[in-house]
Motif scaffolding. Structure first.
Motif, PDB file in Angstrom:
ATOM      1  N   LYS A   1       0.842  -1.047  -0.280  1.00 12.54           N
ATOM      2  CA  LYS A   1       0.036  -0.413   0.189  1.00 12.54           C
ATOM      3  C   LYS A   1       0.709   1.356  -0.439  1.00 12.54           C
ATOM      4  N   GLU A   2       1.844   1.555   0.364  1.00  8.21           N
ATOM      5  CA  GLU A   2       2.956   2.272   0.722  1.00  8.21           C
ATOM      6  C   GLU A   2       3.470   2.768  -0.294  1.00  8.21           C
ATOM      7  N   ILE A   3       3.760   1.241  -1.428  1.00 11.23           N
ATOM      8  CA  ILE A   3       4.407   1.026  -2.976  1.00 11.23           C
ATOM      9  C   ILE A   3       3.133   2.165  -3.297  1.00 11.23           C
ATOM     10  N   LEU A   4       1.755   2.023  -3.549  1.00 17.10           N
ATOM     11  CA  LEU A   4       0.693   2.236  -3.980  1.00 17.10           C
ATOM     12  C   LEU A   4       0.703   3.716  -4.087  1.00 17.10           C
TER      13      LEU A   4
END
Length: 97
Positions: free
Chosen positions: A90-93
């Protein structure tokens, strides 16, 4: 000038393996994951076997409680790892491109 360009290209090519990924780096992490998965499955299988043996009276309750505690710890660990992976995804997204 042409000679210095060739020398620079040769030096770059010679230094390229030093800056690349280590040999077998992906294999090492994949082997660690496979080992974790096999150990997790073995723990679950052992817990099931002890539970079945306890139902038929082949083992005592202490062994059953110990096996269930190990199984519970393995499941909690797997869930924690899964949650961390999802959180990282989610952080990467959410990263700006």
């Amino acid at each position: 000038m042409e000679v210095s360009t060739v020398l620079a290209a040769q030096k770059y090519t010679a230094s390229k393996p030093a800056t690349g990924p280590a040999e077998g780096g992906a294999d090492l992490s994949q082997n660690a994951f496979v080992g974790f998965a096999k150990e997790f499955a073995a723990t679950l299988r052992e817990g099931e076997n002890v539970a079945m043996a306890s139902m038929t009276g082949q083992t005592d309750s202490h062994t059953l409680v110990q096996a269930l505690a190990q199984t519970e710890l393995a499941v909690e660990t797997a869930v924690t790892v899964r949650d961390k992976v999802v959180e990282a995804y989610k952080e990467i997204l959410n990263m700006p491109v």
